[in-house]
Design an enzyme around this catalytic site. Sequence first.
Site, PDB file in Angstrom:
ATOM      1  N   ASP A  98      -7.493   1.676  -4.583  1.00 27.04           N
ATOM      2  CA  ASP A  98      -6.824   1.464  -3.598  1.00 27.04           C
ATOM      3  C   ASP A  98      -6.718   0.071  -3.608  1.00 27.04           C
ATOM      4  OD1 ASP A  98      -6.458   3.252  -1.031  1.00 27.04           O
ATOM      5  OD2 ASP A  98      -7.561   0.893  -0.105  1.00 27.04           O
ATOM      6  N   TYR A 200      -4.428  -5.486   6.179  1.00 27.19           N
ATOM      7  CA  TYR A 200      -2.928  -5.279   6.164  1.00 27.19           C
ATOM      8  C   TYR A 200      -2.665  -5.494   6.470  1.00 27.19           C
ATOM      9  CZ  TYR A 200      -4.751  -0.182   4.394  1.00 27.19           C
ATOM     10  OH  TYR A 200      -5.636   0.340   3.749  1.00 27.19           O
ATOM     11  N   HIS A 255      -6.826  11.449  -2.726  1.00 25.90           N
ATOM     12  CA  HIS A 255      -6.928   9.793  -3.292  1.00 25.90           C
ATOM     13  C   HIS A 255      -7.848   9.207  -3.696  1.00 25.90           C
ATOM     14  CE1 HIS A 255      -5.325   5.740  -2.111  1.00 25.90           C
ATOM     15  NE2 HIS A 255      -6.533   5.418  -1.259  1.00 25.90           N
TER      16      HIS A 255
END
Length: 277
Positions: A98, A200, A255
Amino acid sequence: MDSFRRDGMVFDVRDGGPADGEPVVLLHGFPQDSAAWTAVAGELHEAGLRTLAPDQRGYSPSARPSGRSAYRLRELTADVLTLLDEAELGSAHVVGHDWGGIVGWALAAWHPERVRTLTALSVPHPAAMAKAFVSSDQALRSYYMALFQVPVLPERLLLAVGGEPLRRMLLRSDLPPDVAEHYVQRMREPGALSAAIAWYRALPLGARNPVGRVRVPTLHLWSTGDAFLGRTATEQTRQFVDAPYRLEVLEGVTHWIPELAPERVAELVTEHVRAHP
């Protein structure tokens, strides 16, 4: 080594395996911590490898600076370089999942002399990801990245009612309940979720520092059950690697590859490390 320091911050590190084994740095993603690698690390230790798994910037309680600029990719990679320096390692094999994979791609592109091999779990090369945003459904899969640009509101929503929305999100994506609960409780620590989301929010600040081509041996793992990252960018990633490259697809895994397929991850990483010592 249980910790290292940089710019007055203290980063927690899980250091295990034989001290003279090939060093493997394990980088977690969002909203994980180094515990994501527990099962993988155990397998790697059995194979004779040393692992260093840090709780990265924002995830270590004593390394949570304020402001999104503190979470630019250049800072995140510099943290790993400091880890290598403190461990007296000129280079290491880097494995990232990730967001940890994005840090791994950047390290391999910007500092190839410090990266013996790269293993990227789930995330494609950032340039392939950018292309996929305009040529596939990747933008829809990544809708949350836009939502995270909104100040304050994402934290309030995800941590409402004791973190129940975040808990439900993790459970729906197939994380075991005990693992999901561990991550929820970590994100409920003061400032933790804001720091994690700052990764982010700092993305727009990195436009002038793109991740270039990678010239170290690279293993890319992607899982067909990943709701966040699609096949298009995965298949385009080899275009950005000028070195031995291998793609492994894990069928039916969501994921959370380190937590759900640790034996296979460790097997593939061990093969990769031994092929490029």
